[in-house]
Structure formats: C-alpha cells, structure tokens
Design an enzyme around this catalytic site. Sequence first.
Site, PDB file in Angstrom:
ATOM      1  N   HIS A 117       0.813  -1.227   0.000  1.00 40.26           N
ATOM      2  CA  HIS A 117       0.000   0.000   0.000  1.00 40.26           C
ATOM      3  C   HIS A 117       0.844   1.274   0.000  1.00 40.26           C
ATOM      4  O   HIS A 117       1.882   1.350   0.658  1.00 40.26           O
ATOM      5  CB  HIS A 117      -1.058  -0.020   1.109  1.00 40.26           C
TER       6      HIS A 117
ATOM      7  N   ASP B  12       5.775   2.148   6.674  1.00 37.93           N
ATOM      8  CA  ASP B  12       4.457   1.501   6.594  1.00 37.93           C
ATOM      9  C   ASP B  12       3.596   2.306   5.626  1.00 37.93           C
ATOM     10  O   ASP B  12       3.080   3.343   6.007  1.00 37.93           O
ATOM     11  CB  ASP B  12       3.830   1.457   7.996  1.00 37.93           C
TER      12      ASP B  12
ATOM     13  N   GLU C   4      -5.281   1.670   2.531  1.00 35.63           N
ATOM     14  CA  GLU C   4      -5.158   0.494   3.406  1.00 35.63           C
ATOM     15  C   GLU C   4      -5.382   0.867   4.859  1.00 35.63           C
ATOM     16  O   GLU C   4      -6.014   0.140   5.614  1.00 35.63           O
ATOM     17  CB  GLU C   4      -3.771  -0.144   3.228  1.00 35.63           C
ATOM     18  N   GLU C   5      -4.824   2.024   5.249  1.00 31.27           N
ATOM     19  CA  GLU C   5      -4.817   2.394   6.674  1.00 31.27           C
ATOM     20  C   GLU C   5      -6.214   2.667   7.229  1.00 31.27           C
ATOM     21  O   GLU C   5      -6.394   2.726   8.437  1.00 31.27           O
ATOM     22  CB  GLU C   5      -3.920   3.623   6.906  1.00 31.27           C
TER      23      GLU C   5
ATOM     24  N   ASP D  96       3.557  -6.082   3.650  1.00 33.19           N
ATOM     25  CA  ASP D  96       3.316  -4.976   4.580  1.00 33.19           C
ATOM     26  C   ASP D  96       4.377  -5.050   5.673  1.00 33.19           C
ATOM     27  O   ASP D  96       5.107  -6.045   5.761  1.00 33.19           O
ATOM     28  CB  ASP D  96       1.901  -5.052   5.175  1.00 33.19           C
TER      29      ASP D  96
ATOM     30  N   HIS E  88       3.593   3.078  13.203  1.00 34.23           N
ATOM     31  CA  HIS E  88       2.620   4.178  13.326  1.00 34.23           C
ATOM     32  C   HIS E  88       3.132   5.306  14.220  1.00 34.23           C
ATOM     33  O   HIS E  88       2.337   6.059  14.777  1.00 34.23           O
ATOM     34  CB  HIS E  88       1.256   3.676  13.806  1.00 34.23           C
TER      35      HIS E  88
HETATM   36 ZN   LIG Z   1      -0.114   0.757   9.019  1.00 31.26          ZN
END
Ligand SMILES: [Zn+2]
Length: 361
Positions: A75, A187, A220-221, A243, A330
């Site tokens: 992503h 990410d 995606e998030e 991922d 994150h």
């Molecule tokens: Zn993430």
Amino acid sequence: MIMKTKSAQSPQTKPPAFLEELLQARSPSGYEDEARDVVRKRVGEIADHFIIDNLGNCHASLGTTGSPTLMLAGHIDELGLIIKHVSDKGFLYFDAIGGHDRSMISGRRVDILTKNGTVRGVTGKRAIHLMTPEERKRVPEFHQMWIDIGASSRDEALDKVRIGDAAVYDHGFEMLQGSMAISRAFDDKSGAYAVNEALLRLAKSKKPNCKVVAVSTSQEEIGTRGAISSAHLANPDVALVVDVSHATDHPDADHRKFGRFTLGGGPILTRGPNVHPAVFQRLMDCASKEKIEVQIEADPRPTGTDARAIQVARDGIPTGLIGIPLRYMHTPSEVIDLDDLEAVVRLMVAFARSLKRGEKF
Ligand SMILES: [Zn+2]
C-alpha cells in the site's frame, strides 16, 4: 533462528532512490497523488501495461495474458491528519487518518497539502507548566490539540487551508548505522517499493511464466479499501501481500505475547487462516533455494493488512503475506533494516519465477 549481529562499523548501505522518492511523497489515505506520481514515473514506462483505477490503485503489469496471474500488493497510503474545523483565531482542529498514537501527535511540524501547495504548521497543545499534575499524566484528546499555521484569524487561515485538507508529519528518510534506516511511513512505502521493484527486476531479465501485476494499493490504513477493488480488477490466481510487521527486538516487547522478530532477521512469513498453506510453503521453498533467512509469524485472525481483503475477493484468492520487520509502527520515526527489504524483493522475484504455466494453488 540465527540472529545476525551487525556492528556499528558495518559499511553504510546505499538506499534505493525509488524507495527514497516514495518516502518523500506525501500520501495520506485518500490523498495519495504524490506517491502515485512516483510509481507512474518509475514503472509506468517499463511495465507492459499501467493503469490507475477508480480508487487510485496503481496496477503495473508484465505479460498481458497469463495463467496464472500473480498479484503483488503493497500500500502507498500513509497515516495523516485531516482538518475539520478552524477557530475564530485561525487555529486548525483535526481528526486522524489511520491509527495514530495520540501521545505522539503534538510538537510536530506538519505539511498541509492544499490546492495551492504545501502550508507549514505545528501541532500545538497546552504547555506542561500550565497543566495540573493530573493533566500531565493524560494523553490529549484530538480536540485538545490543534495545528498552528501562524494565521491570526479564521479568514486568514481559510485563505490558505480548506476544511478537508490533509496533513502529514515532516519526518523524512535518514540512514542510521549500517543498513538500518529511519523514516515516517515505511508503513507501507517500503512494501509498495518492494512489489514495484520486484516487477522492474522481472521486466529486466528473463520474463516469468505468469502474468505479474504489481498493485500499489490505496486507503489500506482506513480499512484495506484499495485492496478490495484492486483485487477484483486484477483478478489474480494467486496473490502476495507485502506490509510491515512488528519487530519485537526492542526493550519493551514481551516475546510470550508478540513472538520474537528481529530487524535483520529476514522477511516475516505469516501462517494462519489468512494465508493459503501452499502459498506459504512455496515462499518457504523459494527462501530456502535463494538462501534467504525468514522468520515465521502465527496469526489466528484476518491480519491487519491487504491480505485480509484480497484473500476473500471474488471467489477467494490463494494469498501469502510477507512482512518487513519494523520497529515503532505508526510513529513518525519507524525503523527498518534495508537488508530485510532487499530480501523481500528477491523472495517475490523467486516466487514469480517458480510459478509454472497454468499452475493453480
Ligand atoms: Zn499501518
């Protein structure tokens, strides 16, 4: 599992320019244009076919017809903030795009993406001196933080920024020691890099027996939304999702709860209901053939990745999941080992080459 040890004297790895460009691109979920531009520039010409679909997923494919069709998904969206309200004094209130740790938000410089370009701001909150002892222990709620762009009134702020503009932290890419690197949004820009880089390498050498579609997925998030529509369009016979995955080699991870995963320990391959057993086994076989060290993670539920959506698309798609070990997920400063990322690329190339014409899982 052998743990690689790396000394501080390890030679500094040269980071791939494509990865750095993706990390520089600002692409909060739903606002991924800058990342799409990088993907288009890097793979658009080399792929046999390149499209951006209605949800903003980039599909780069090699081979126009193919049985099987292999989908590689990573992503391109990242966490962000979205402006919700502007006060009379010109302070901007926001909500989160994706799963933020609220203790990490204030005190950051942010770039707000507006129709007239970037507007700089800082995430403010009340100073510690002005809090009661009880307040100091609490994590601020979203409405207790704001973005300060230096405007003195609502009109002045709204002249620059619109409700619904998105923002990201100003935390770019840097190398740490050896092959370790730090950035916001590894990410999953690292995963998006990996799937596109695998396609580029397949394009530059002997073509595989299958059709390969590298999909840079959007949104995606906020619930693997790009994966849902892109899996339908790509219509693969088998899929690999890349991922990031939690490295637990820092001082505050209980291995009894989270398992033992290290940076530099190689790709993390997931086993469990979200992964097709034969796809997992093929990845293991390819890793062994390529002498790539891997780590195995068990997950009893639908994973928090695009694999969750792709596996149940159409009439079900045999899906594998490859994790890039990452510390501090994150947060504005995520850490990976670029050697793991390179191993992920090589593993996907080997997997694509292992597929036989007409093969089904
Ligand atoms: Zn993430």
